[in-house]
Design a protein around this motif. Structure first.
Motif, PDB file in Angstrom:
ATOM      1  N   PRO A   1       0.823  -1.212   0.000  1.00  0.00           N
ATOM      2  CA  PRO A   1       0.000   0.000   0.000  1.00  0.00           C
ATOM      3  C   PRO A   1       0.851   1.253   0.000  1.00  0.00           C
ATOM      4  O   PRO A   1       1.858   1.333   0.704  1.00  0.00           O
ATOM      5  N   ASP A   2       0.464   2.222  -0.825  1.00  0.00           N
ATOM      6  CA  ASP A   2       1.123   3.532  -0.861  1.00  0.00           C
ATOM      7  C   ASP A   2       2.620   3.404  -1.088  1.00  0.00           C
ATOM      8  O   ASP A   2       3.421   4.147  -0.518  1.00  0.00           O
ATOM      9  N   ASN A   3       3.035   2.451  -1.925  1.00  0.00           N
ATOM     10  CA  ASN A   3       4.460   2.305  -2.189  1.00  0.00           C
ATOM     11  C   ASN A   3       4.970   3.488  -3.005  1.00  0.00           C
ATOM     12  O   ASN A   3       4.215   4.141  -3.730  1.00  0.00           O
ATOM     13  N   SER A   4       6.257   3.747  -2.882  1.00  0.00           N
ATOM     14  CA  SER A   4       6.861   4.922  -3.517  1.00  0.00           C
ATOM     15  C   SER A   4       7.379   4.635  -4.923  1.00  0.00           C
ATOM     16  O   SER A   4       8.013   5.496  -5.526  1.00  0.00           O
ATOM     17  N   TYR A   5       7.101   3.436  -5.453  1.00  0.00           N
ATOM     18  CA  TYR A   5       7.621   3.067  -6.767  1.00  0.00           C
ATOM     19  C   TYR A   5       6.600   3.269  -7.878  1.00  0.00           C
ATOM     20  O   TYR A   5       6.905   3.036  -9.047  1.00  0.00           O
ATOM     21  N   GLY A   6       5.404   3.666  -7.522  1.00  0.00           N
ATOM     22  CA  GLY A   6       4.366   3.833  -8.531  1.00  0.00           C
ATOM     23  C   GLY A   6       3.793   2.531  -9.040  1.00  0.00           C
ATOM     24  O   GLY A   6       3.222   2.483 -10.143  1.00  0.00           O
ATOM     25  N   HIS A   7       3.938   1.455  -8.241  1.00  0.00           N
ATOM     26  CA  HIS A   7       3.397   0.145  -8.641  1.00  0.00           C
ATOM     27  C   HIS A   7       1.985  -0.026  -8.083  1.00  0.00           C
ATOM     28  O   HIS A   7       1.738   0.350  -6.942  1.00  0.00           O
ATOM     29  N   PRO A   8       1.076  -0.615  -8.839  1.00  0.00           N
ATOM     30  CA  PRO A   8       1.193  -0.937 -10.258  1.00  0.00           C
ATOM     31  C   PRO A   8       0.949   0.297 -11.127  1.00  0.00           C
ATOM     32  O   PRO A   8       0.205   1.202 -10.733  1.00  0.00           O
ATOM     33  N   SER A   9       1.562   0.301 -12.290  1.00  0.00           N
ATOM     34  CA  SER A   9       1.430   1.431 -13.196  1.00  0.00           C
ATOM     35  C   SER A   9      -0.002   1.531 -13.721  1.00  0.00           C
ATOM     36  O   SER A   9      -0.564   0.535 -14.190  1.00  0.00           O
TER      37      SER A   9
ATOM     38  N   ASP B   1      -2.592  -4.985  -2.291  1.00  0.00           N
ATOM     39  CA  ASP B   1      -2.625  -3.831  -1.390  1.00  0.00           C
ATOM     40  C   ASP B   1      -4.040  -3.453  -1.007  1.00  0.00           C
ATOM     41  O   ASP B   1      -4.291  -2.986   0.102  1.00  0.00           O
ATOM     42  N   THR B   2      -4.998  -3.675  -1.907  1.00  0.00           N
ATOM     43  CA  THR B   2      -6.398  -3.351  -1.605  1.00  0.00           C
ATOM     44  C   THR B   2      -7.244  -4.578  -1.305  1.00  0.00           C
ATOM     45  O   THR B   2      -8.285  -4.474  -0.661  1.00  0.00           O
ATOM     46  N   ASP B   3      -6.812  -5.758  -1.773  1.00  0.00           N
ATOM     47  CA  ASP B   3      -7.607  -6.974  -1.615  1.00  0.00           C
ATOM     48  C   ASP B   3      -7.072  -7.913  -0.550  1.00  0.00           C
ATOM     49  O   ASP B   3      -7.747  -8.879  -0.180  1.00  0.00           O
ATOM     50  N   GLY B   4      -5.850  -7.683  -0.052  1.00  0.00           N
ATOM     51  CA  GLY B   4      -5.248  -8.604   0.895  1.00  0.00           C
ATOM     52  C   GLY B   4      -4.901  -9.919   0.218  1.00  0.00           C
ATOM     53  O   GLY B   4      -4.660  -9.980  -1.001  1.00  0.00           O
ATOM     54  N   ASP B   5      -4.855 -11.004   1.002  1.00  0.00           N
ATOM     55  CA  ASP B   5      -4.617 -12.324   0.413  1.00  0.00           C
ATOM     56  C   ASP B   5      -5.667 -12.582  -0.675  1.00  0.00           C
ATOM     57  O   ASP B   5      -6.871 -12.383  -0.452  1.00  0.00           O
ATOM     58  N   THR B   6      -5.190 -13.033  -1.830  1.00  0.00           N
ATOM     59  CA  THR B   6      -6.088 -13.223  -2.974  1.00  0.00           C
ATOM     60  C   THR B   6      -5.966 -14.650  -3.476  1.00  0.00           C
ATOM     61  O   THR B   6      -4.874 -15.098  -3.831  1.00  0.00           O
ATOM     62  N   ALA B   7      -7.095 -15.369  -3.492  1.00  0.00           N
ATOM     63  CA  ALA B   7      -7.109 -16.762  -3.937  1.00  0.00           C
ATOM     64  C   ALA B   7      -7.828 -16.876  -5.270  1.00  0.00           C
ATOM     65  O   ALA B   7      -8.712 -16.069  -5.595  1.00  0.00           O
ATOM     66  N   VAL B   8      -7.434 -17.898  -6.036  1.00  0.00           N
ATOM     67  CA  VAL B   8      -8.117 -18.217  -7.279  1.00  0.00           C
ATOM     68  C   VAL B   8      -8.718 -19.613  -7.128  1.00  0.00           C
ATOM     69  O   VAL B   8      -8.021 -20.564  -6.757  1.00  0.00           O
ATOM     70  N   VAL B   9     -10.026 -19.719  -7.376  1.00  0.00           N
ATOM     71  CA  VAL B   9     -10.749 -20.981  -7.244  1.00  0.00           C
ATOM     72  C   VAL B   9     -11.510 -21.248  -8.531  1.00  0.00           C
ATOM     73  O   VAL B   9     -11.605 -20.382  -9.413  1.00  0.00           O
ATOM     74  N   LEU B  10     -12.055 -22.441  -8.622  1.00  0.00           N
ATOM     75  CA  LEU B  10     -12.872 -22.811  -9.768  1.00  0.00           C
ATOM     76  C   LEU B  10     -14.332 -22.634  -9.386  1.00  0.00           C
ATOM     77  O   LEU B  10     -14.807 -23.221  -8.411  1.00  0.00           O
ATOM     78  N   ASP B  11     -15.030 -21.790 -10.132  1.00  0.00           N
ATOM     79  CA  ASP B  11     -16.442 -21.517  -9.851  1.00  0.00           C
ATOM     80  C   ASP B  11     -17.243 -21.758 -11.124  1.00  0.00           C
ATOM     81  O   ASP B  11     -17.093 -21.022 -12.113  1.00  0.00           O
ATOM     82  N   GLU B  12     -18.080 -22.789 -11.092  1.00  0.00           N
ATOM     83  CA  GLU B  12     -18.885 -23.160 -12.249  1.00  0.00           C
ATOM     84  C   GLU B  12     -18.019 -23.366 -13.486  1.00  0.00           C
ATOM     85  O   GLU B  12     -18.364 -22.962 -14.603  1.00  0.00           O
ATOM     86  N   GLY B  13     -16.864 -23.980 -13.286  1.00  0.00           N
ATOM     87  CA  GLY B  13     -15.993 -24.314 -14.398  1.00  0.00           C
ATOM     88  C   GLY B  13     -15.085 -23.210 -14.870  1.00  0.00           C
ATOM     89  O   GLY B  13     -14.366 -23.374 -15.857  1.00  0.00           O
ATOM     90  N   HIS B  14     -15.099 -22.070 -14.181  1.00  0.00           N
ATOM     91  CA  HIS B  14     -14.290 -20.928 -14.594  1.00  0.00           C
ATOM     92  C   HIS B  14     -13.497 -20.406 -13.390  1.00  0.00           C
ATOM     93  O   HIS B  14     -13.953 -20.480 -12.245  1.00  0.00           O
ATOM     94  N   PRO B  15     -12.307 -19.853 -13.632  1.00  0.00           N
ATOM     95  CA  PRO B  15     -11.524 -19.302 -12.521  1.00  0.00           C
ATOM     96  C   PRO B  15     -12.177 -18.054 -11.941  1.00  0.00           C
ATOM     97  O   PRO B  15     -12.719 -17.224 -12.682  1.00  0.00           O
TER      98      PRO B  15
END
Length: 846
Positions: free
Chosen positions: A752-760, A778-792
């Motif tokens: 959060p609020d990094n000084s590198y301008g990431h992400p552009s 930085d805004t979502d915290g831990d982020t997981a990817v799961v399969l939902d109805e056959g789609h990520p």
């Protein structure tokens, strides 16, 4: 022990306390605090008000005739303190406000300062990033100015300056030493006695030695650190902090855990340490049948030596003055009172150093001591009357009262409250006194008899390990730290909550109401703040851990509790908590894409309580310090370090890793050095294509333009359902590379609020225009990817409450299904994601 000492020191009956010196202390404290906050005139006004109140007390307000003499002595003390506040304190504040360096600091001029070191250097810890190692790279050194020269002109100043400089330049200065430094001035923070901040330009020139006693105490501290080194790294850094407040070698992870657990006061030497040391000396003197005066003299010698060794921190000086008053009462054969001793300490230190009035450490120390003196004895007696053993009552009351007394101050100044403080301190209390006494003995023996000191440290070792364990589990408890509004309103709100809680529990008729309110609060806050229902989500295949400005990804292998870790972030604490939340117990492989600090800094914590099969790296060996740390960490656990190159493949039941870059070993090797260009290290990152249950994942490390162009030219199939955005979303990313990946989901791991301008913003626009759902740690915290109805789909845990206000505990979002057609069977080796094509013979199964 602290509580019993307080009982013995009060010297009162039936809970009565001697309040006569409290108005004098309030005058000094109020005059110093208001003078710093509003200006020197406020201090003058407070002093005059104190003098007027003393006159009224002397002439008219006397409770009873027989107490006239006693209260007139209190009026005399109030008058003296009022005069000193209106005269000395106001004059000092006026001088500071008009100091010559304060004016020069506004213009940022370069000066040559001749100074006397006022306090020991204090390390500034920071997370590593890129080729810079984490840890203490800079130190703060308060100094008193003797002379100041700018462009050949002398500046009129005798104020205090805070020097900031590299550790290698300033860490060797000793309190009392006179040195000359070149510095660039900057304005100091408001409400301080410091007239300017000086950024040091080059090493200082010594103009004399420190006094012999300062050199002796410094050598003693150094010897103690060396002796403590026989313990493991965390305990070796903690023991000097517990005994003499030396946290220079304390790992940042342990420091943060003690803070979150509400145990940081143990490393900030204060009244409890003084009570333990002096109490141990008094008990030893009594064992040798010494009289009260001889015992007090021995304890006074120990007290002076202890304060000299620890340093002149606000809480130490407050405890030292209070202890000296108590010992003086013992010498005079009178039973002193803790409340007058506390008042005397506030008066003396407030006059000597007005800045202590707004020091968080000093305020916490005074408030906690007042709570233990005024409230703790009554509560302890009340519990004893209800059948509690005296020892158990004291052990429960002391941390409870200390927590309730200091909670408003911590909430207002720090904007947070530790909810596990009472339990953590209860568990820590039995070993604090033994460890402190043993550590003090080892510190004294260190310079003279090292073998004996080592033996004593080893005896104290299990107790130190216990404290680390308690702090780690307490800090790791969900919701251990509660965010709170900072400032005056936050402090008043916390104080109101404490008053309502204590007052409601005191009376029978209101106890049920308070109980109902507490239950309602728990019902509302626990599901959203503590347990985070739905985390970890069922069937997760990939999790991007929120590690700040760095990378740490966890890939499920298809077996419960078993996952592959790709990069470990800059901080051991946060990645360890992420793995704990995911219930990861076995890590067959840790892949370090490259050796920059924001990718390897948390490696040590992956081994904590987990079986690790191997650590995999690319051809890079730079920076040298990071390579050495990786090799040493793996070797200490008996884990091999293996090298990956393009064409390698590793498989598990529901995971396959294909290495796309860099090329074969030896062709792109980055030498083991600390001065290699950062882009060269980034471009040697290990690039992985992971085949998972949710589709293909492209893990790109920090590859920049050159490496991205090489991947495009290689003809590799870069298409992936999930893309780890290269280099935290740096603008040095090819549009063609993003188009070739064509992700449905793009994850940017950033702080959060990094000084590198990431992400552009430009890169984010390119990704979204291609139909990708962008997730940011930085805004979502831990982020997981799961399969939902056959789609990520993306499941977001939400950021930690301490960093910013959390949103919903868990949100589920899927990218638009039209963004990209679903994968065809031809794209997967065995017809669908998650099936392994073959098992690599080198894969370990810890």
């Amino acid at each position: 022990m602290v509580l019993r000492t307080t009982h013995a020191a009060t010297g009162t009956v039936a809970g009565r306390h001697d309040w006569r010196l409290v108005p004098a202390a309030a005058t000094v404290w109020g005059g110093s605090a208001l003078g710093l906050l509003w200006g020197w005139w406020a201090s003058l006004l407070c002093g005059i008000t104190g003098c007027v109140a003393a006159m009224v007390l002397w002439r008219w307000w006397v409770p009873r005739d027989r107490e006239r003499r006693r209260w007139r002595s209190a009026a005399g003390a109030l008058a003296v303190c009022g005069v000193l506040t209106a005269w000395l304190t106001a004059a000092r504040l006026h001088t500071v406000e008009h100091d010559g360096l304060r004016v020069q600091a506004r213009d940022g001029v370069d000066v040559t300062l001749t100074v006397v070191v006022a306090q020991r250097p204090r390390a500034v810890h920071s997370d590593g990033y890129g080729g810079r190692a984490g840890g203490a790279r800079s130190v703060l050194v308060p100094v008193d100015v003797v002379a100041a020269v700018s462009e050949g002109e002398r500046i009129d100043s005798r104020g205090r300056v805070l020097l900031i400089g590299p550790t290698e330049d300033l860490s060797g200065v000793v309190v009392g030493q006179r040195v000359a430094v070149r510095a660039t001035l900057a304005p100091s923070r408001p409400h301080e006695m410091t007239v300017a901040v000086g950024y040091v330009r080059g090493p200082p020139d010594a103009e004399g030695e420190a006094p012999w006693w300062q050199r002796s105490t410094e050598s003693l501290r150094l010897a103690f650190r060396e002796v403590a080194g026989v313990l493991d790294e965390e305990s070796a850094g903690l023991l000097p902090g517990l005994v003499v407040g030396d946290t220079s070698e304390l790992p940042s992870r342990v420091e943060q855990e003690f803070l979150d657990a509400g145990m940081s006061h143990l490393t900030a030497v204060s009244g409890s340490n003084v009570a333990i040391v002096c109490g141990a000396v008094l008990l030893l003197a009594r064992a040798f049948r010494c009289g009260p005066r001889s015992s007090a003299v021995l304890a006074a010698v120990a007290l002076v030596g202890f304060v000299a060794i620890v340093g002149y921190e606000p809480s130490v000086l407050r405890a030292g003055v209070m202890g000296a008053v108590g010992l003086l009462a013992l010498v005079l054969g009178r039973r002193g009172s803790a409340l007058p001793a506390l008042a005397v300490a506030v008066c003396v230190l407030g006059i000597l150093d007005p800045e202590m009035a707004v020091s968080m450490g000093f305020v916490l120390s005074v408030v906690a001591t007042a709570g233990l003196v005024l409230v703790a004895p009554r509560w302890s007696r009340a519990l004893s009357r209800r059948g509690f053993p005296r020892v158990a009552a004291d052990a429960l009351v002391v941390p409870t009262v200390a927590f309730l007394a200091t909670a408003p101050v911590i909430a207002g100044m720090a904007g947070e409250v530790s909810l596990v403080s009472i339990v953590a301190n209860l568990l820590a209390a039995p070993v604090v006194a033994p460890v402190t006494v043993l550590g003090a003995v080892a510190a004294v023996l260190g310079p003279w008899w090292r073998d004996a000191a080592v033996l004593v440290v080893q005896v104290a070792g299990p107790g130190v390990d216990w404290l680390v364990l308690v702090a780690r589990h307490a800090a790791g408890t969900p919701g251990a730290v509660l965010s709170w509004p900072a400032g005056w309103w936050g402090a008043l709100l916390a104080a109101l909550v404490v008053v309502v809680l204590v007052g409601g529990l005191r009376y029978r008729r209101t106890r049920s109401v308070v109980a109902v309110l507490v239950v309602l609060v728990l019902v509302v806050t626990v599901p959203t703040r503590l347990f985070r229902p739905g985390w970890p989500p069922d069937g997760w295949a990939l999790v991007a851990c929120d590690v700040g400005q760095g990378d740490a990804f966890v890939l499920a292998t298809g077996e419960p509790g078993r996952a592959v870790v790709v990069d470990t972030g800059p901080d051991p604490l946060v990645v360890d908590r992420c793995l704990e939340r995911l219930d990861v117990e076995r890590v067959p492989l840790v892949v370090l894409s490259h050796l920059h600090a924001d990718h390897v800094g948390g490696l040590t914590s992956v081994f904590d309580g987990r079986a690790v099969g191997a650590v995999a790296v690319g051809p890079g060996r730079s920076p040298r310090w990071a390579w050495d740390d990786v090799v040493d960490t793996a070797a200490a656990r008996g884990v091999p370090v293996v090298e990956l190159a393009a064409g390698d493949r590793l498989t598990w039941s529901a995971l396959r890793l294909d290495v796309l870059a860099p090329d074969a070993p030896g062709e792109v090797t980055v030498a083991a050095a600390d001065d290699v260009d950062g882009s060269e290290v980034n471009n040697a990152s290990v690039v992985l294509r992971a085949t998972t249950a949710v589709g293909r994942v492209l893990l790109t490390g920090d590859v920049e333009l050159e490496a991205q162009a090489s991947l495009l030219a290689s003809g590799e199939d870069l298409r992936a359902e999930i893309l780890k955005v290269p280099h935290h979303g740096s603008r040095y990313t090819l549009r063609e590379f993003l188009s070739a990946a064509a992700p449905r989901i793009a994850i940017a791991s950033v702080g959060p609020d990094n000084s590198y301008g990431h992400p552009s913003p430009m890169i984010l626009r390119v990704l979204r225009s291609g139909g990708a759902l962008v997730a940011r740690t930085d805004t979502d915290g831990d982020t997981a990817v799961v399969l939902d109805e056959g789609h990520p789909a993306v499941v977001r845990r939400g950021p930690e409450p301490r960093r910013r206000s959390p949103g919903p505990a868990v949100t589920l979002r899927r990218p638009a299904r039209t963004a990209r057609p679903p994968p065809t069977a031809a794209r997967w080796p065995s017809g669908r994601p998650g099936h392994r094509a073959r098992r690599a013979s080198s894969t370990r199964r810890p």
